[in-house]
Design a protein around this motif. Structure first.
Motif, PDB file in Angstrom:
ATOM      1  N   ILE A   1       0.796  -1.235   0.000  1.00 53.36           N
ATOM      2  CA  ILE A   1       0.000   0.000   0.000  1.00 53.36           C
ATOM      3  C   ILE A   1       0.825   1.279   0.000  1.00 53.36           C
ATOM      4  O   ILE A   1       0.288   2.360  -0.203  1.00 53.36           O
ATOM      5  CB  ILE A   1      -0.978   0.028   1.208  1.00 53.36           C
ATOM      6  N   GLU A   2       2.164   1.164   0.212  1.00 55.63           N
ATOM      7  CA  GLU A   2       2.960   2.381   0.420  1.00 55.63           C
ATOM      8  C   GLU A   2       2.974   3.299  -0.810  1.00 55.63           C
ATOM      9  O   GLU A   2       3.036   4.530  -0.676  1.00 55.63           O
ATOM     10  CB  GLU A   2       4.380   2.025   0.846  1.00 55.63           C
ATOM     11  N   HIS A   3       2.918   2.730  -2.010  1.00 51.15           N
ATOM     12  CA  HIS A   3       2.948   3.552  -3.216  1.00 51.15           C
ATOM     13  C   HIS A   3       1.543   3.887  -3.715  1.00 51.15           C
ATOM     14  O   HIS A   3       1.359   4.859  -4.446  1.00 51.15           O
ATOM     15  CB  HIS A   3       3.742   2.848  -4.320  1.00 51.15           C
ATOM     16  N   LYS A   4       0.569   3.084  -3.311  1.00 52.82           N
ATOM     17  CA  LYS A   4      -0.794   3.256  -3.834  1.00 52.82           C
ATOM     18  C   LYS A   4      -1.488   4.487  -3.262  1.00 52.82           C
ATOM     19  O   LYS A   4      -2.286   5.132  -3.946  1.00 52.82           O
ATOM     20  CB  LYS A   4      -1.620   2.006  -3.530  1.00 52.82           C
ATOM     21  N   TYR A   5      -1.207   4.811  -2.010  1.00 48.09           N
ATOM     22  CA  TYR A   5      -1.970   5.852  -1.324  1.00 48.09           C
ATOM     23  C   TYR A   5      -1.109   7.065  -0.973  1.00 48.09           C
ATOM     24  O   TYR A   5      -1.191   7.596   0.130  1.00 48.09           O
ATOM     25  CB  TYR A   5      -2.613   5.282  -0.062  1.00 48.09           C
ATOM     26  N   LYS A   6      -0.315   7.515  -1.895  1.00 45.21           N
ATOM     27  CA  LYS A   6       0.516   8.701  -1.649  1.00 45.21           C
ATOM     28  C   LYS A   6      -0.361   9.958  -1.581  1.00 45.21           C
ATOM     29  O   LYS A   6      -1.490   9.966  -2.083  1.00 45.21           O
ATOM     30  CB  LYS A   6       1.572   8.834  -2.749  1.00 45.21           C
ATOM     31  N   ASP A   7       0.177  11.012  -0.992  1.00 42.69           N
ATOM     32  CA  ASP A   7      -0.585  12.252  -0.805  1.00 42.69           C
ATOM     33  C   ASP A   7      -1.095  12.817  -2.130  1.00 42.69           C
ATOM     34  O   ASP A   7      -2.242  13.256  -2.239  1.00 42.69           O
ATOM     35  CB  ASP A   7       0.275  13.298  -0.094  1.00 42.69           C
ATOM     36  N   GLU A   8      -0.235  12.794  -3.150  1.00 43.76           N
ATOM     37  CA  GLU A   8      -0.671  13.334  -4.443  1.00 43.76           C
ATOM     38  C   GLU A   8      -1.785  12.487  -5.048  1.00 43.76           C
ATOM     39  O   GLU A   8      -2.616  12.981  -5.824  1.00 43.76           O
ATOM     40  CB  GLU A   8       0.513  13.445  -5.414  1.00 43.76           C
ATOM     41  N   GLY A   9      -1.819  11.209  -4.669  1.00 42.58           N
ATOM     42  CA  GLY A   9      -2.901  10.336  -5.135  1.00 42.58           C
ATOM     43  C   GLY A   9      -4.241  10.754  -4.569  1.00 42.58           C
ATOM     44  O   GLY A   9      -5.282  10.623  -5.237  1.00 42.58           O
ATOM     45  N   PHE A  10      -4.241  11.278  -3.347  1.00 38.77           N
ATOM     46  CA  PHE A  10      -5.488  11.756  -2.753  1.00 38.77           C
ATOM     47  C   PHE A  10      -6.018  12.958  -3.536  1.00 38.77           C
ATOM     48  O   PHE A  10      -7.225  13.060  -3.789  1.00 38.77           O
ATOM     49  CB  PHE A  10      -5.261  12.128  -1.287  1.00 38.77           C
ATOM     50  N   ILE A  11      -5.123  13.843  -3.913  1.00 38.18           N
ATOM     51  CA  ILE A  11      -5.548  15.003  -4.711  1.00 38.18           C
ATOM     52  C   ILE A  11      -6.137  14.543  -6.038  1.00 38.18           C
ATOM     53  O   ILE A  11      -7.147  15.092  -6.512  1.00 38.18           O
ATOM     54  CB  ILE A  11      -4.358  15.966  -4.947  1.00 38.18           C
ATOM     55  N   GLU A  12      -5.547  13.513  -6.643  1.00 32.00           N
ATOM     56  CA  GLU A  12      -6.074  12.987  -7.907  1.00 32.00           C
ATOM     57  C   GLU A  12      -7.471  12.394  -7.720  1.00 32.00           C
ATOM     58  O   GLU A  12      -8.336  12.539  -8.592  1.00 32.00           O
ATOM     59  CB  GLU A  12      -5.117  11.925  -8.475  1.00 32.00           C
ATOM     60  N   ILE A  13      -7.688  11.744  -6.571  1.00 34.11           N
ATOM     61  CA  ILE A  13      -9.022  11.195  -6.287  1.00 34.11           C
ATOM     62  C   ILE A  13     -10.035  12.325  -6.123  1.00 34.11           C
ATOM     63  O   ILE A  13     -11.176  12.229  -6.586  1.00 34.11           O
ATOM     64  CB  ILE A  13      -8.982  10.295  -5.030  1.00 34.11           C
ATOM     65  N   LEU A  14      -9.624  13.412  -5.476  1.00 34.90           N
ATOM     66  CA  LEU A  14     -10.513  14.563  -5.333  1.00 34.90           C
ATOM     67  C   LEU A  14     -10.875  15.145  -6.705  1.00 34.90           C
ATOM     68  O   LEU A  14     -12.017  15.552  -6.937  1.00 34.90           O
ATOM     69  CB  LEU A  14      -9.853  15.643  -4.474  1.00 34.90           C
ATOM     70  N   LYS A  15      -9.917  15.145  -7.609  1.00 33.89           N
ATOM     71  CA  LYS A  15     -10.199  15.641  -8.960  1.00 33.89           C
ATOM     72  C   LYS A  15     -11.112  14.675  -9.711  1.00 33.89           C
ATOM     73  O   LYS A  15     -12.054  15.102 -10.391  1.00 33.89           O
ATOM     74  CB  LYS A  15      -8.881  15.828  -9.724  1.00 33.89           C
ATOM     75  N   LYS A  16     -10.851  13.387  -9.554  1.00 30.99           N
ATOM     76  CA  LYS A  16     -11.664  12.373 -10.230  1.00 30.99           C
ATOM     77  C   LYS A  16     -13.118  12.446  -9.784  1.00 30.99           C
ATOM     78  O   LYS A  16     -14.045  12.270 -10.583  1.00 30.99           O
ATOM     79  CB  LYS A  16     -11.077  10.983  -9.931  1.00 30.99           C
ATOM     80  N   SER A  17     -13.303  12.728  -8.488  1.00 26.09           N
ATOM     81  CA  SER A  17     -14.668  12.807  -7.940  1.00 26.09           C
ATOM     82  C   SER A  17     -15.274  14.211  -8.107  1.00 26.09           C
ATOM     83  O   SER A  17     -16.364  14.480  -7.623  1.00 26.09           O
ATOM     84  CB  SER A  17     -14.661  12.421  -6.464  1.00 26.09           C
ATOM     85  N   ARG A  18     -14.507  15.107  -8.760  1.00 27.81           N
ATOM     86  CA  ARG A  18     -14.944  16.481  -9.051  1.00 27.81           C
ATOM     87  C   ARG A  18     -15.176  17.337  -7.796  1.00 27.81           C
ATOM     88  O   ARG A  18     -15.950  18.282  -7.815  1.00 27.81           O
ATOM     89  CB  ARG A  18     -16.219  16.468  -9.919  1.00 27.81           C
ATOM     90  N   ILE A  19     -14.472  16.986  -6.730  1.00 29.30           N
ATOM     91  CA  ILE A  19     -14.514  17.811  -5.525  1.00 29.30           C
ATOM     92  C   ILE A  19     -13.631  19.031  -5.715  1.00 29.30           C
ATOM     93  O   ILE A  19     -13.936  20.129  -5.232  1.00 29.30           O
ATOM     94  CB  ILE A  19     -14.081  16.991  -4.287  1.00 29.30           C
ATOM     95  N   ILE A  20     -12.512  18.849  -6.404  1.00 28.34           N
ATOM     96  CA  ILE A  20     -11.697  20.003  -6.783  1.00 28.34           C
ATOM     97  C   ILE A  20     -11.485  19.945  -8.291  1.00 28.34           C
ATOM     98  O   ILE A  20     -11.528  18.883  -8.906  1.00 28.34           O
ATOM     99  CB  ILE A  20     -10.340  20.060  -6.035  1.00 28.34           C
ATOM    100  N   GLU A  21     -11.233  21.098  -8.876  1.00 28.89           N
ATOM    101  CA  GLU A  21     -11.067  21.195 -10.319  1.00 28.89           C
ATOM    102  C   GLU A  21      -9.591  21.060 -10.685  1.00 28.89           C
ATOM    103  O   GLU A  21      -8.699  21.372  -9.911  1.00 28.89           O
ATOM    104  CB  GLU A  21     -11.605  22.543 -10.825  1.00 28.89           C
ATOM    105  N   ASP A  22      -9.345  20.602 -11.914  1.00 32.11           N
ATOM    106  CA  ASP A  22      -7.965  20.527 -12.417  1.00 32.11           C
ATOM    107  C   ASP A  22      -7.379  21.931 -12.534  1.00 32.11           C
ATOM    108  O   ASP A  22      -8.068  22.871 -12.854  1.00 32.11           O
ATOM    109  CB  ASP A  22      -7.956  19.858 -13.796  1.00 32.11           C
TER     110      ASP A  22
END
Length: 439
Positions: free
Chosen positions: A418-439
């Motif tokens: 899991i160490e590479h799967k859940y990096k901090d920048e990955g969370f931001i990408e999930i927020l973008k994918k879910s349209r919580i934040i814009e690109d």
């Protein structure tokens, strides 16, 4: 918006990530001096709330705060008066409404806050839920997080089905007891008035409080450690354990003195979480058993987060240390075994430091039994029964973990996966994918 200290601890890493992206972080929580101090120490802005959340069966808490002479009668009265909803809406209007938020994250345990906040912020704010537990969905093929049954148990699917039937039976019984003014019915009525039932249907198949479909929900856990994670809904996202390793802790001179010279012994750490005082007599009984074990387990030292030592004659035991406060992250970095109640914060911190666990669930109302099932299933540790296990039972579990390296090996393998799967920048990408934040 969050309720308890443990839930706030869970979300601080998420808050730090967003803060590093330039967001100002406000945390609204029930007002206590401890919560206020913790939030301010983390450099977040604190919004103290004195009203109680509605729709989560907290009327009894309100009645007790008012020194009710007849709690059951007052609970029914409050439900008919819609008292908690009215008070909560008024306070949110006073404390929160003047602030312009880009995103509002709501604790999934208090999902009903969405109804009030949606009224105020519908046109200008993105909403999401933060789930500080594993997946709480319940179905005929997935046991609730409040259940300790394992997928390997006999008649697992039948037990899941019976659990689902019991879940809805309890909901129906509340409908009858509260004369049609139970939480689910009250929430549905308010949602119907706002005409949002179709856009965001109420999800009643949660083992604790209700949820809302079609609203992004971020689960602060790793799906690799959950059971039947594939049954999550399309709006649910695992974002990893997100342990805040920079959490401020206070070192203890007495503890450091105790540890000095014992580096070659097994270190066993025991803590039953932030709500340990609710189960004091049970924990005191368990601590007596630990003292019995410490007398002849000379190859081990015990560090116990408890005030038990103040009220018991433990001075003659040189290998056990009691204190009301223990710096948990510091001690876990040195521990060989963690005895825990099974709260998810404790579990993920133990996993982070590669420490096997013995889980003794205390509170059957919430997720501790389900968490213990996951620890057992993935062989990250063992579980016991704090009400029934004898000193010998505890010793056998300790010896199993300390002598069998499979538990530690499994935790290390999980961390590697899991160490590479859940990096901090990955969370931001999930927020973008879910349209919580814009690109």
């Amino acid at each position: 918006m969050h309720s308890a200290v443990s839930h706030i601890i869970s979300i601080t890493r998420i808050a730090n990530i967003l803060q590093s992206e330039g967001y100002d972080i406000y945390i609204a929580s029930h007002y206590t001096e401890d919560i206020k101090k913790y939030i301010k120490n983390q450099n977040f802005i604190y919004l103290g709330m004195k009203s109680l959340p509605f729709g989560v069966n907290w009327e009894a808490v309100h009645a007790l705060k008012k020194d009710s002479k007849n709690v059951k009668s007052d609970v029914l009265k409050y439900k008919f008066e819609d008292k908690l909803y009215i008070e909560r809406k008024r306070e949110i209007a006073d404390v929160v409404i003047h602030l312009q938020f880009n995103i509002i994250f709501i604790d999934s345990m208090l999902a009903t806050e969405f109804i009030i906040l949606y009224e105020f912020y519908v046109h200008k704010t993105k909403f999401a839920f933060l789930q500080t537990m594993f997946l709480t969905n319940i179905s005929r093929t997935r046991a609730g997080l409040n259940s300790g049954i394992l997928p390997t148990d006999n008649f697992y699917r039948l037990k899941c089905l019976m659990g689902l039937i019991l879940h809805h039976a309890k909901r129906y019984s509340k409908y009858m007891v509260y004369l049609g003014r139970d939480d689910v019915t009250n929430v549905k009525k308010k949602w119907r008035i706002l005409d949002k039932e179709k856009a965001y249907p109420i999800d009643k198949n949660r083992c604790f409080n209700i949820g809302f479909k079609n609203v992004p929900e971020f689960i602060l856990a790793s799906e690799e450690a959950d059971l039947f994670a594939r049954l999550k809904s399309k709006n649910q996202y695992y974002v990893g354990f997100k342990v805040n390793t920079n959490r401020e802790e206070y070192s203890s001179t007495a503890l450091n003195k105790f540890l000095k010279g014992n580096e070659n012994k097994f270190l066993i750490y025991c803590s039953f979480g932030t709500r340990k005082y609710e189960f004091r007599s049970v924990i005191d009984s368990f601590n007596k058993k630990l003292c019995e074990l410490a007398e002849d387990m000379n190859d081990c030292i015990f560090v116990v987060s408890s005030s038990f030592g103040k009220n018991a004659n433990t001075n003659q035991l040189k290998n056990i240390f009691f204190a009301d406060y223990i710096p948990q992250m510091e001690i876990l970095s040195k521990a060989d075994l963690f005895i825990t109640h099974g709260g998810l914060n404790s579990i993920k911190e133990s996993i982070h430091f590669n420490v096997p666990m013995i889980v003794y669930p205390l509170d059957e109302r919430y997720d501790q039994k389900g968490n213990s099932a996951r620890i057992t299933y993935y062989k990250l540790g063992l579980r016991g029964n704090i009400f029934r296990d004898s000193s010998e039972d505890i010793r056998n579990k300790m010896n199993d973990i300390l002598s069998n390296h499979i538990y530690k090996t499994n935790i290390k393998r999980l961390n590697k996966n899991i160490e590479h799967k859940y990096k901090d920048e990955g969370f931001i990408e999930i927020l973008k994918k879910s349209r919580i934040i814009e690109d």
